[in-house]
Each structure stands twice: as C-alpha cells, then as structure tokens.
Design an enzyme around this catalytic site. Structure first.
Site, PDB file in Angstrom:
ATOM      1  N   THR A 244       4.339  -4.411  -0.223  1.00  0.00           N
ATOM      2  CA  THR A 244       3.655  -3.152  -0.523  1.00  0.00           C
ATOM      3  C   THR A 244       2.267  -3.138   0.096  1.00  0.00           C
ATOM      4  OG1 THR A 244       4.862  -3.009  -2.616  1.00  0.00           O
ATOM      5  CG2 THR A 244       2.934  -1.586  -2.356  1.00  0.00           C
TER       6      THR A 244
ATOM      7  N   LYS B 136       9.778   4.339  -1.048  1.00  0.00           N
ATOM      8  CA  LYS B 136      10.266   3.171  -1.785  1.00  0.00           C
ATOM      9  C   LYS B 136      11.575   3.597  -2.442  1.00  0.00           C
ATOM     10  CE  LYS B 136       9.601  -0.951  -3.945  1.00  0.00           C
ATOM     11  NZ  LYS B 136       9.364  -2.244  -3.293  1.00  0.00           N
TER      12      LYS B 136
END
Length: 231
Positions: free
Chosen positions: A17, A38
């Site tokens: 991330t 995501k």
C-alpha cells in the site's frame, strides 16, 4: 484507457500500500489522472473502512468514493476468502475485473493493489494470481527487505512469469532497517532480477519517519517509472 499496473508483494505487510500510494502520488505529480483500486480488502477500522483503501483514495488524483477504490471490504483482518466466508459472501472475480476496467476508463493511470502475496486464495477455485491474469496488467513486485527476502522475491517472480504476466519492475521496501548486509541483499536482488527477468529496480524505500506517499515517492526512480507509465 489507463496505463494500468498490478502491485503484488513477497508477503503480507511488506509495504504494497505504501508503494502503491507513492506511485499514485508520483503519477499525479506528472499531471496524470491517477486512481487506486484495492479489489479485496480485509480488516476495517472503527469507521467501517479499510486503512489501505483510505490511503489509496487519498493518494490518487481522481475524486473517488471508498466503494469505488475498495469494492469488497470485509470486517475480519484475515485471508480474504476466510473473511468473506465469515460474512456469508463470495468473491466474484469477474465483477472485480469489470469494476477495475470501468475505473481504468476514467483515469490515465490505474494502480491495482493485490492482497497479501501473489497467490492468496479468493475462494475454492481462484486466487489473486488468477485475478492478475484476468486483468492482464504488468506487475510491479514490492520486496520487503528482511531476512529471507531474496528467495521470497525470486520465487514470486517465477510465479508471475509462470502465469504469463510481464514483470515491469520491483521496489525494495525496508521492513527491517537493522537487517544484516542490507546493501548486499539489495545488490543481489538487482543482479538476479536483471539476469532472470530483465526487471529494473524502481526504487529503494528506506525506513522513513515520514510515512506519507510524498516521502516514499521521492525514493522512486523517475526515469524507470517514465519507461513504464509513458510506454
């Protein structure tokens, strides 16, 4: 259509991330409409939103909702197929691909972050590698720098190649700043990725006191990134 990439990692908690957000920030700095995606996220905060989804949403330059960035967010912080089963749900991979493609049509750059490592199950008959193949985007591998990372990185690269996907490059993210022979490990990874896959290093992210996408983006190689996103 967007220039899209799929971000995977050598394991969970290796900085996918962080690197995805840094890429989004860097692309926005180039004046490109950048969007993070995501597909599956597990683990929600008190507000009912996944932390990774929030970070990707904030780093991109397109105004998106949490649901657009993270269409499937499950409460339990565990493997996604288990988290889905706990809520009586299944993961529809075809729908995730459709949502990714719809988002790509609105952006110049789409950064898709996988979950965990490259082959995490999404159900009884599919895993994240299958999702990456269905999307067909070049893969960027985040290597968590800690003991054992060389084997983990090269095995993941082999799995990516076995699925017929191009490995666009890799990013080293420092997990253990006190890792013995840290630079020697990075040098070995550079050599092996180039020798085996002709995959360049896109950056080395140290352990930063400032965890912002801007700070991490400053550690990336702009020339290498331009070759990927401007191709």
């Amino acid at each position: 259509m967007a220039k899209s990439v799929f971000i995977t990692g050598t394991d969970t908690e290796v900085g996918k991330t962080r690197v995805s957000a840094a890429l989004l920030h860097w692309c926005a700095q180039q004046g490109w409409r950048s969007a993070g995606f995501k597909p599956v996220a597990a683990g929600l905060d008190a507000a009912g939103v996944n932390e990774d989804v929030q970070m990707l949403r904030a780093a991109g330059s397109l105004a998106l909702t949490d649901a657009e960035v993270g269409p499937l967010q499950f409460q339990a912080a565990c493997a996604p197929h288990i988290a889905a089963a706990l809520e009586g749900q299944t993961i529809n991979m075809a729908l995730l691909v459709q949502k990714a493609q719809a988002l790509a049509a609105r952006a110049d750059v789409l950064v898709v972050e996988g979950v965990g490592g490259f082959c995490v199950p999404l159900g009884p008959d599919a895993d994240t590698a299958d999702l990456a193949v269905a999307l067909g985007y070049p893969v960027i591998l985040v290597v968590g720098l800690r003991l054992g990372c060389i084997s983990h990185a090269l095995l993941t690269a082999e799995a990516i190649r076995a699925r017929g996907l191009p490995l666009a490059g890799w990013v080293a993210n420092t997990i253990d700043p006190h890792m013995p022979h840290l630079q020697a490990n990075i040098d070995t990874l550079r050599h092996e990725f180039q020798r085996r896959h002709q995959a360049p290093c896109l950056g080395v992210v140290p352990r930063l006191a400032d965890a912002s996408p801007d700070a991490a983006a400053a550690c990336l190689d702009p020339m290498a990134l331009h070759k990927i996103f401007s191709a």
